[in-house]
Motif scaffolding. Structure first.
Motif, PDB file in Angstrom:
ATOM      1  N   ASP A  29     -10.093  -2.569  -3.611  1.00  0.00           N
ATOM      2  CA  ASP A  29     -10.114  -3.796  -2.831  1.00  0.00           C
ATOM      3  C   ASP A  29      -8.677  -4.286  -2.666  1.00  0.00           C
ATOM      4  OD1 ASP A  29     -10.488  -6.179  -1.583  1.00  0.00           O
ATOM      5  OD2 ASP A  29     -11.930  -6.993  -3.028  1.00  0.00           O
ATOM      6  N   LEU A  30      -8.113  -4.009  -1.501  1.00  0.00           N
ATOM      7  CA  LEU A  30      -6.731  -4.384  -1.194  1.00  0.00           C
ATOM      8  C   LEU A  30      -6.697  -5.271   0.046  1.00  0.00           C
ATOM      9  CD1 LEU A  30      -5.273  -0.784  -1.678  1.00  0.00           C
ATOM     10  CD2 LEU A  30      -5.093  -2.663  -3.302  1.00  0.00           C
ATOM     11  N   SER A  31      -7.791  -5.976   0.284  1.00  0.00           N
ATOM     12  CA  SER A  31      -7.909  -6.788   1.483  1.00  0.00           C
ATOM     13  C   SER A  31      -6.908  -7.935   1.481  1.00  0.00           C
ATOM     14  CB  SER A  31      -9.335  -7.344   1.603  1.00  0.00           C
ATOM     15  OG  SER A  31      -9.718  -8.013   0.415  1.00  0.00           O
ATOM     16  N   SER A  32      -6.378  -8.212   2.674  1.00  0.00           N
ATOM     17  CA  SER A  32      -5.440  -9.322   2.911  1.00  0.00           C
ATOM     18  C   SER A  32      -4.113  -9.173   2.169  1.00  0.00           C
ATOM     19  CB  SER A  32      -6.090 -10.667   2.545  1.00  0.00           C
ATOM     20  OG  SER A  32      -7.271 -10.881   3.282  1.00  0.00           O
ATOM     21  N   ALA A  33      -3.828  -8.005   1.626  1.00  0.00           N
ATOM     22  CA  ALA A  33      -2.556  -7.795   0.927  1.00  0.00           C
ATOM     23  C   ALA A  33      -1.436  -7.544   1.933  1.00  0.00           C
ATOM     24  CB  ALA A  33      -2.674  -6.618  -0.037  1.00  0.00           C
ATOM     25  N   ASP A  34      -0.197  -7.711   1.468  1.00  0.00           N
ATOM     26  CA  ASP A  34       0.967  -7.489   2.328  1.00  0.00           C
ATOM     27  C   ASP A  34       1.672  -6.205   1.895  1.00  0.00           C
ATOM     28  OD1 ASP A  34       3.140  -7.570   3.967  1.00  0.00           O
ATOM     29  OD2 ASP A  34       3.881  -9.524   3.306  1.00  0.00           O
ATOM     30  N   PHE A  35       1.510  -5.137   2.711  1.00  0.00           N
ATOM     31  CA  PHE A  35       2.144  -3.844   2.434  1.00  0.00           C
ATOM     32  C   PHE A  35       3.091  -3.469   3.573  1.00  0.00           C
ATOM     33  CE2 PHE A  35      -2.015  -3.070   0.109  1.00  0.00           C
ATOM     34  CZ  PHE A  35      -1.457  -3.240  -1.154  1.00  0.00           C
TER      35      PHE A  35
END
Length: 436
Positions: A29-35
């Motif tokens: 779950d990496l939703s809405s992260a900044d990559f």
């Protein structure tokens, strides 16, 4: 929001992440992260939640994103060369100017995705949902779009040279100035599935564009266009079905068998002895069923010669089945469109709730901060007034200690003890009272 533990694991490096997923195949779950600009070559993100994640300019070469949720994700300028996106959902995803050469997007759902100026050379879009996709000025040379849904898609000025469009649906698709040279629309020898390419409602398609394509007479064309002379006549003449067009006996069963062998759609219809009792399968959408009916109707005009009186009874029965099915389909709501509309509305409502929640939290924090400031000032003001009165020469009668007790009780009622000069006010008042 992202799972903090998953974010920590990913920052440990691709090798460590992939090893961890081999041991424990959790769903990231990496939703809405900044990559933004991150390098994640060959990372295993299959089935990952990456919705509304910022992956702009990220290097995702050879990445496994099969089955991933990428709805609303920003992948502008990202490098997804040779990435596996099979079965992924990319509703409204921003893939503008992204690199997707040799990428696999079979059965993926890209409804309303932005693929403007994307590099999609030799990519695989077999049976993908590309409805309302923005593809203008994209490079789709050599791409495989067999069986894909391009309804209402924007293909203006797209380079489709050498692409395969067998069985593709292009209802309302804008093909203005699209380069379709050597585009393959033909069924070739694969006639086991009678899935004709439907260009009947394509927009801005010209005869000149059509003449530059490779196809056959099985392609469904707009009324104002004609089959190019160089296109092959569609015939089912390979070894397994060479007798389909030969005159058969008067046996009704033989006729049914011959026609059903040449088209799965017709075979489904023939299995129903009573057209009125024919009902839709629970496993196909209304849109898919309508398309199957249209293809079946077209198939009848090719498979069964119009001038063969011996087949009149069969043709009439099949047409009756088609009419009954069309009436039944028209009574169904467009369930897919309704679902998409509901999901889009829910997403918008969720965004509004999130914004309102953040504003409410901000106001509560300000209110709490203001209340703490008021209580401190009140305590300091009360104490200063009491002490000042004594210093000014108030008579030290026996009632004076009770005044300080009252102030002490007031300060004790606060949830947080007021502090002055680094020491609790209650301690200072108690010491002052003793000294007085």
């Amino acid at each position: 929001m992202s799972n903090p533990e998953h974010l920590k694991w990913l920052h440990e490096g691709v090798d460590a992440w992939n090893a961890r997923r081999k041991i424990n195949d959790f769903r990231p779950d990496l939703s809405s992260a900044d990559f933004n600009g991150i390098k994640l070559k060959e990372v295993n993100l299959s089935r990952a939640k990456l919705n509304y994640t910022n992956l702009r300019g990220a290097d995702l070469t050879d990445t496994d994103l099969s089955g991933a949720d990428l709805n609303g994700t920003d992948l502008k300028f990202a490098n997804l060369t040779n990435a596996n996106l099979w079965g992924a959902t990319l509703w409204g995803t921003n893939l503008e100017e992204a690199q997707l050469c040799w990428a696999s997007l079979g059965t993926a759902n890209l409804w309303k995705a932005n693929l403007r100026k994307a590099d999609l050379k030799d990519s695989d879009f077999k049976e993908a949902d590309l409805e309302e996709v923005q593809l203008n000025k994209a490079d789709l040379r050599g791409a495989d779009l067999q069986g894909s849904n391009l309804n209402d898609a924007d293909l203006r000025e797209v380079d489709l040279r050498g692409a395969t469009l067998k069985g593709t649906i292009l209802k309302g698709t804008n093909l203005r100035r699209t380069n379709v040279q050597s585009v393959d629309l033909s069924l070739g020898n694969d006639t086991s599935e009678m899935d004709f390419t439907d260009l009947s409602q394509a927009l801005k398609l010209t005869q000149k564009q059509l003449d530059s394509m490779v196809g056959d007479t099985g392609t469904i064309l707009p009324n104002n266009l004609t089959c190019p002379k160089h296109w092959q006549k569609w015939v089912n003449d390979h070894a397994n079905n060479k007798n389909v067009f030969e005159k058969s006996s008067n046996s009704r069963q033989t006729e049914h068998q011959k026609v059903s062998e040449s088209s799965p759609q017709i075979e489904v219809l023939l299995k129903s002895n009573n057209p009125v009792k024919f009902s839709l399968s629970k496993h196909i959408t209304v849109g898919q069923a309508k398309h199957a009916v249209k293809l079946t109707n077209h198939a009848l005009s090719i498979i069964i010669p119009r001038n063969d009186n011996g087949q009149t009874e069969l043709i009439n029965e099949l047409k009756q089945i088609i009419r009954e099915l069309e009436e039944e389909l028209d009574s169904y709501p467009n369930d897919v469109q309704l679902l998409r509309s509901d999901i889009e509305n829910l997403r918008k409502d969720n965004e509004k709730l999130r914004t309102q929640n953040e504003r409410l939290i901000s106001k509560l924090e300000k209110l709490n901060s203001g209340w703490q400031s008021v209580t401190r000032e009140l305590a300091i003001g009360t104490t200063t007034a009491a002490v000042g009165g004594v210093i000014a020469g108030m008579s030290l009668d026996p009632s004076m200690p009770s005044i300080f007790s009252l102030i002490g009780d007031l300060l004790g009622s606060f949830s947080e003890t007021p502090v002055m000069n680094g020491f609790p006010l209650t301690d200072q008042i108690e010491t002052f009272t003793t000294e007085v």
